[in-house]
Write an enzyme that holds these catalytic residues in place. Structure first.
Site, mmCIF file in Angstrom:
data_model
loop_
_atom_site.group_PDB
_atom_site.id
_atom_site.type_symbol
_atom_site.label_atom_id
_atom_site.label_comp_id
_atom_site.label_asym_id
_atom_site.label_seq_id
_atom_site.Cartn_x
_atom_site.Cartn_y
_atom_site.Cartn_z
ATOM 1 N N ASP A 116 0.671 -1.353 -0.117
ATOM 2 C CA ASP A 116 0.051 0.161 -0.037
ATOM 3 C C ASP A 116 1.001 1.370 -0.072
ATOM 4 O OD1 ASP A 116 -2.126 1.639 -0.043
ATOM 5 O OD2 ASP A 116 -3.303 0.642 1.465
ATOM 6 N N PHE A 117 0.178 2.343 -0.326
ATOM 7 C CA PHE A 117 1.029 3.676 -0.299
ATOM 8 C C PHE A 117 1.971 3.834 0.709
ATOM 9 C CE2 PHE A 117 1.133 8.107 -1.070
ATOM 10 C CZ PHE A 117 0.871 8.609 -2.227
#
Ligand code: BGC
Length: 717
Positions: free
Chosen positions: A257-258
């Site tokens: 994820d980011f």
């Protein structure tokens, strides 16, 4: 040697790490900006993947830099959050779940993929598959609701829809099942907070949708931001490599994820980016999204012997294999080549309208709905009535804020402007109450009042947990004033709730004549709502979350295990609240239609059932109402005596039937007996002989279910 092995053989370490890096192009937030250094890095082959870039021309230009100007000419993966549509928005996923319609789930994903691929995209960070039982958590809006079986069915349909039969097709996107795993169980519903739940709950509740996505061939998986009992998912080798890859046989790409790799430092398990990168790679994460930890940290980690070149190569191989499966080596420009034709776009809007209507749940109807066509004056009140942009809900993709049809526009389109006066009354989340008087003035002339209240789109989705689940701002004050005035004038009030979760508004539900939970219906919101209100369609949505009546009930879900002291109002020392009911206001699966359905004669094809059998369950349904409508019938099971206490109800199927007034029919649901396996004391699946109840009915309220019993038996020798 094949192309991929040859490329790996030729790549420098920097080029390999480029393939394991995904960088934001910044399009979603700031416009089409690819930082100059990113452009140079693409040419140097040291950035191999982008996110948040769309638009056929822009994508083509970036792809050209990679393919024509980098040494090895490897095309880019370009990902974006196409969560419930790209430019055309379908209902938010929680709303779509309410349709209980796998065909629709697949169809909307297919359309979203087609539209996004025409915009140059190759990958969507969807479906979001986190089971959520806590309405405080804003990300409930993005997923399938509270039930693991439902989540699994949605996972299959969405993967099928996004990827289609052939990932290589110009209109197919690589799907990313996210967020693996148990993100929905964040402490107290607060986004990004720690998760600490039993291994059994991880596997029984949170894992099934991911297992289903893998079985359906999902191209990629994204680990959750969160930790699970102290081990962040981004570094959770046991669940990423041990479970996902080895046990579930997932051979696709794991994309972080980011900035999640970088956040391993704040989680307190990595001292710096080098250690963070090593932990993530060793756990099984192939692509580092936005932390730049792999490019900056892995060279040192390699020198120190913390990671191996073989593991780096294995990740690069998976990324290149995905690019090959997407057909990018053969024609990197295949997506976004042909602009979409107007009829295709128009048909998609029609689908958005139908999907919007199918997502809406009629929670209550005292008989006022559908409104008579003759309604002369429908006063539309509330801050969500003329709020086109809000209809998009969270994760609005590339949709133009002005594009959705507001409730007001939908109703005025159908009834004409003069018959639909409007006053917002208050803002969604402001303190100004000066507009309430004007709203009340509309009531006198009205035949009926439509009250459009709820959350803004930004109040659910990521980083949007709420501790109070009532109406924000001064909307309650507006609603109470309208209800009061309407009662005095004897005018009916229909409330339409917009939200990314169940809202706790029992006072409103009690006093309004009808209530629709519209979630966020997407691009065609207003038309979909008008279709239902005016009776062009019957509501058919059913709530995919148990609907609380009090905040203290949350987390709330129907699949609870039995208590040794089941709640008994006459006995103090039983499981209950002193100051609130323990039952939800509306059970999972609740949703009214314009029909009046009665279920009877539950039949089960076999009494003695072994593991490989399929049981046919049939129930008769009659529409005793005056309108054609579609009924949804749920199949639950309950294993009353087992080596591990089983939930009081477990969803195992559903069926639908559309009946005209006075018509009857039969719903048939097939149950594969191996679905009655559960995780035994050692967490391995077991099929235990004994009695199992089969319960069929309109929602997870036991008192409304028809019951039969089957006996599980060992297979014949
Ligand atoms: C979200 C993901 C999303 C990613 C890329 C993150 O903040 O948690 O769901 O896919 O951003 O936009």
């Amino acid at each position: 040697m094949n192309r991929i092995e040859r490329l790996i053989g030729e790549m420098s370490l920097a080029e390999k790490l480029g393939q394991l890096t995904m960088t934001a192009a910044g399009h979603a937030v700031t416009g089409p900006i690819v930082a100059a250094d990113a452009t140079e890095a693409i040419k140097a082959g040291t950035i191999g993947n982008l996110l948040n870039l769309f638009g056929a021309d822009r994508v083509r230009e970036m792809q050209r830099l990679a393919v024509e100007e980098s040494r090895l000419g490897i095309p880019l993966l370009i990902g974006f959050d196409v969560v419930h549509g790209h430019r055309t928005l379908f209902p938010i996923p929680l709303g779509e779940a309410a349709s209980f319609d796998p065909q629709l789930w697949a169809l909307t994903a297919r359309e979203a993929a087609t539209e996004a691929a025409a915009d140059g995209l190759t990958m969507t960070f969807a479906p979001m598959l986190d089971v959520s039982r806590d309405a405080r958590w804003g990300r409930s809006a993005e997923g399938p609701g509270e039930d693991p079986w439902l989540g699994a069915r949605m996972a299959e349909a969405k993967v099928r829809g996004f990827q289609d039969a052939d990932l290589c097709a110009a209109d197919a996107l690589a799907a990313v099942a996210k967020h693996y795993c148990a993100y929905g169980a964040v402490t107290a519903g607060r986004d990004y907070a720690s998760v600490d739940i039993s291994e059994r709950t991880v596997h029984e509740v949170h894992m099934p949708p991911f297992a289903a996505a893998v079985a359906a061939g999902v191209a990629a998986v994204m680990p959750a931001f969160t930790d699970l009992a102290g081990i962040p998912m981004t570094a959770n080798g046991a669940l990423l490599t041990g479970w996902l890859r080895r046990r579930l046989k997932f051979d696709g790409v794991i994309v972080s994820d980011f900035n999640a790799v970088g956040e391993l430092i704040r989680h307190g398990i990595a001292a710096d980016l080098t250690q963070a990168a090593a932990l993530a790679l060793n756990a099984g994460v192939d692509i580092d999204m936005m932390a730049d930890a792999y490019r900056r940290g892995l060279p040192t980690a390699l020198e120190r012997g913390w990671v191996s070149m073989a593991d780096i190569d294995a990740s690069v191989r998976r990324v290149l294999q995905l690019k090959a499966r997407l057909g990018l080596f053969d024609d990197p420009y295949r997506r976004g080549k042909t602009p979409e034709a107007a009829p295709v776009i128009a048909a998609r809007r029609q689908l958005a309208r139908a999907a919007g209507a199918r997502a809406i749940v009629m929670l209550k109807n005292d008989g006022i709905l559908p409104l008579a066509e003759s309604v002369r004056n429908l006063a539309v009140i509330g801050p969500l009535a003329d709020a086109a942009a809000e209809m998009r809900g969270p994760w609005w993709g590339a949709a133009d804020p002005e594009d959705p049809v507001s409730v007001l526009a939908g109703l005025r389109g159908m009834l004409g402007e003069l018959r639909v006066p409007h006053q917002p009354g208050v803002e969604i989340d402001g303190e100004n109450v000066a507009g309430i008087a004007g709203a009340l003035e509309l009531c006198a002339q009205a035949d009926a009042i439509l009250l459009c209240v709820g959350e803004s789109a930004a109040m659910s989705g990521e980083a949007a947990s709420r501790a109070h689940l009532g109406l924000p701002g001064r909307q309650r004050q507006l609603a109470e004033a309208v209800l009061e005035r309407a009662r005095a004038l004897r005018k009916p009030v229909i409330a339409v709730l917009f939200s990314g979760r169940a809202l706790i508004v029992p006072w409103l539900i009690e006093r309004a004549d009808a209530v629709l939970a519209a979630w966020f219906p997407g691009s065609e919101a207003g038309n979909a709502i008008a279709d239902l209100i005016m009776g062009r369609l019957s509501p058919s949505g059913r709530t995919p979350v148990s609907w609380p009546c009090a905040m203290g009930q949350v987390p709330l879900f129907y699949g609870q295990r039995p208590s040794g002291r089941p709640g008994d109002p006459m006995d103090r020392f039983t499981s209950k609240y002193l100051d609130a009911p323990d039952a939800p206001l509306f059970a999972f699966g609740h949703g009214l239609t314009y029909g009046v359905f009665a279920l009877s004669d539950l039949r089960v094809s076999a009494d003695r059932v072994s593991e490989n059998d399929t049981v046919e369950i049939r129930v008769d349904v009659a529409n005793r109402g005056a309108r054609t409508a579609e009924e949804t019938v749920f199949l639950f099971t309950h294993d009353k005596l087992a080596s591990v206490a089983r939930p009081l109800l477990e969803l195992k199927g559903f069926g639908k039937i559309r009946l005209n007034p006075g018509q009857s029919g039969t719903v048939t649901i097939f149950l594969d007996a191996n679905e009655l396996c559960f995780l035994g004391p050692d967490l391995e699946p077991v099929f235990e002989p004994g009695e199992v109840e089969i319960l069929v009915g309109p929602c997870a309220d036991r008192s409304r279910l028809l019951v039969a019993t089957i006996h599980l038996v060992p297979p014949c020798p």
